[in-house]
Write an enzyme that holds these catalytic residues in place. Structure first.
Site, PDB file in Angstrom:
ATOM      1  N   ASN A 158      62.790  78.926  48.236  1.00 21.69           N
ATOM      2  CA  ASN A 158      63.888  78.895  47.259  1.00 21.69           C
ATOM      3  C   ASN A 158      65.142  78.251  47.829  1.00 21.69           C
ATOM      4  OD1 ASN A 158      62.522  80.150  45.064  1.00 21.69           O
ATOM      5  ND2 ASN A 158      62.729  82.109  46.104  1.00 21.69           N
TER       6      ASN A 158
ATOM      7  N   GLY B 253      63.095  84.771  43.498  1.00 24.13           N
ATOM      8  CA  GLY B 253      64.315  83.982  43.571  1.00 24.13           C
ATOM      9  C   GLY B 253      65.060  84.084  44.879  1.00 24.13           C
TER      10      GLY B 253
ATOM     11  N   HIS C 291      53.361  79.387  42.802  1.00 20.74           N
ATOM     12  CA  HIS C 291      52.986  80.789  42.965  1.00 20.74           C
ATOM     13  C   HIS C 291      51.468  80.946  42.905  1.00 20.74           C
ATOM     14  CE1 HIS C 291      57.127  80.927  41.330  1.00 20.74           C
ATOM     15  NE2 HIS C 291      57.267  81.927  42.198  1.00 20.74           N
TER      16      HIS C 291
ATOM     17  N   SER D   4      59.452  85.629  45.651  1.00 25.58           N
ATOM     18  CA  SER D   4      58.541  85.918  44.539  1.00 25.58           C
ATOM     19  C   SER D   4      57.079  85.807  44.948  1.00 25.58           C
ATOM     20  CB  SER D   4      58.821  84.971  43.366  1.00 25.58           C
ATOM     21  OG  SER D   4      58.675  83.619  43.770  1.00 25.58           O
TER      22      SER D   4
ATOM     23  N   ASP E 156      51.265  77.142  38.657  1.00 20.76           N
ATOM     24  CA  ASP E 156      52.533  76.437  38.480  1.00 20.76           C
ATOM     25  C   ASP E 156      52.895  75.604  39.706  1.00 20.76           C
ATOM     26  OD1 ASP E 156      53.169  78.396  40.296  1.00 20.76           O
ATOM     27  OD2 ASP E 156      54.908  79.171  39.214  1.00 20.76           O
TER      28      ASP E 156
END
Length: 432
Positions: A313, A283, A407, A254, A404
């Site tokens: 991930n 993901g 990202h 992502s 966040d």
């Protein structure tokens, strides 16, 4: 007849003894376990017949719901119903009030009955604790969707599905949990840990999962992941047909996909003139990117450079052993070199995540980075760590760069481009 009766009595006694050695989680007295339901922001304890967790505070959580109810009879809970809606992560947890020693069950099974009511727009996993800060999950999305509306199904999972090197089952407070994504409703009953091993559902082999090509199989990815892959194949075909083949290709998750969103303006200034191709999928773990490469995403191309960054991930989804994640990255490098033998490959260190330097998942990523920097050969594979450029002087990660703490925003993509530019320009200049 008397002999047969003795045999039957012996078999019955052995069965009773075997079940007496089971750890029964449900059914159980209402106060035997602490049962909670909730999501990443809030949890609520089930102390009566039903409870609803507070909704997430974020704007997108307006329709979100997570609740649990109990079927209670004769002072004990026989079954629990778990319902969730519009949540990327929710959980039902049956926790022990004091740590349990599950080592006697290490060679046995986790068994339970599951009644899937609704799961067309969701997924469900089963979780079990494996020591301090350690929980492992097994994805039941495919079989559970097949069970929807068909009543109670018996599920048996080997305890080895939850074991890894370093797992400590001597003091576990989560002997059973369910994790829901999207929207769904399931009921669970007859939960127990057994010492005997029986045939059960297969689970991925954690030792080879990161290097085994696979499509991303999550409730939130099923609708878009394969179509995005087809879209990228078409984007590649259009670039080739127009006589503008990509000079640089980005491969990742992502964070790479973000070049099409938060990083779009930066991309337009610096990489669109190079007809860049961004092969980032939200993901993705290493095995998912490997599947994509083996299904045509870079075939027929001849870029000057490939930028690869992936692995966060693997850490975030399953707290994977750094050596296993690194093996997945090595497998991707091999695939890229085989399909693009003349491209220079810039292998980026996994970006820092979490606010503080001692963040658990950041620590895993750092250990991955220590391994993969050794993959650089100075000829075709080159390693670059720009993590320091994304951090504050004290090692903290600012929400002004990653809102966040995972990202990047537009500012984060500007930092990425600026920190990478000298190395990437050099590699593209020497590409054959």
């Amino acid at each position: 007849m008397q002999y047969r009766n003795l045999i039957a009595s012996a078999l019955l006694a052995a069965t009773v003894l075997a079940h007496a050695q089971d750890l029964v989680i449900l059914p159980a007295p209402t106060d035997a376990w602490r049962v909670t339901v909730g999501h990443w922001e809030a949890q609520a304890e089930l102390t009566s017949d039903g409870v609803v967790a507070p909704a997430p505070k974020a704007d997108h959580g307006g329709n979100a719901f997570a609740g649990a109810s109990a079927h209670v009879g004769a002072g004990r809970r026989d079954a629990l119903t778990f319902e969730w809606r519009d949540l990327w992560q929710s959980m039902l947890r049956i926790e022990s009030r004091k740590p349990l020693d599950l080592r006697p069950y290490a060679d046995g099974m986790l068994e339970f009955d599951l009644d899937v009511g609704v799961l067309a727009q969701g997924g469900v996993s089963v979780k079990l604790g494996c020591g301090a800060g350690c929980e492992r999950a097994v994805n039941l999305l495919e079989p559970a969707r097949g069970w929807a509306g068909k009543g109670w199904q018996h599920v048996a999972l080997s305890m080895s599905c939850f074991a890894r090197e370093g797992a400590d089952f001597s003091a576990v407070t989560l002997p059973f949990g369910l994790e829901g994504t999207g929207s769904g409703r399931v009921s669970v009953a007859n939960v127990r840990l057994t010492r005997a091993s029986v045939p059960g559902l297969a689970c991925p082999d954690y030792r080879s999962e990161s290097v085994t090509p696979a499509m991303l199989n999550e409730s939130w990815s099923i609708d878009w992941w394969k179509p995005r892959h087809e879209q990228k194949l078409e984007e590649k075909r259009q670039l080739l047909a127009a006589g503008t083949p990509p000079e640089v290709v980005f491969i990742g998750d992502s964070i790479t996909q973000g070049w099409e969103k938060e990083g779009r303006e930066v991309w337009q200034r610096h990489f669109a003139p190079l007809h860049g191709l961004a092969l980032g999928f939200g993901g993705d773990r290493t095995e998912n990117a490997l599947w994509r490469l083996q299904h045509g995403e870079i075939d027929g191309l001849a870029p000057k450079a490939v930028v690869l960054m992936i692995g966060t991930n693997n850490s975030g989804h399953r707290a994977e052993n750094p050596e296993t994640t690194a093996a997945g990255i090595k497998r991707l490098l091999d695939e890229i070199r085989r399909r693009l033998p003349n491209a220079q490959v810039l292998l980026l260190a996994i970006f820092p995540r979490g606010e503080k330097p001692d963040d658990f998942l950041r620590g895993i990523n750092q250990r991955v980075n220590q391994i993969i920097q050794g993959y650089a050969d100075g000829r075709q594979i080159h390693f670059l760590d720009i993590g320091a450029a994304l951090l504050q002087p004290d090692g903290t990660l600012s929400k002004e760069v990653m809102p966040d703490l995972l990202h990047p925003n537009e500012r984060g993509y500007e930092i990425w481009q600026r920190a990478m530019a000298p190395t990437l320009q050099q590699l593209m200049g020497v590409a054959r």
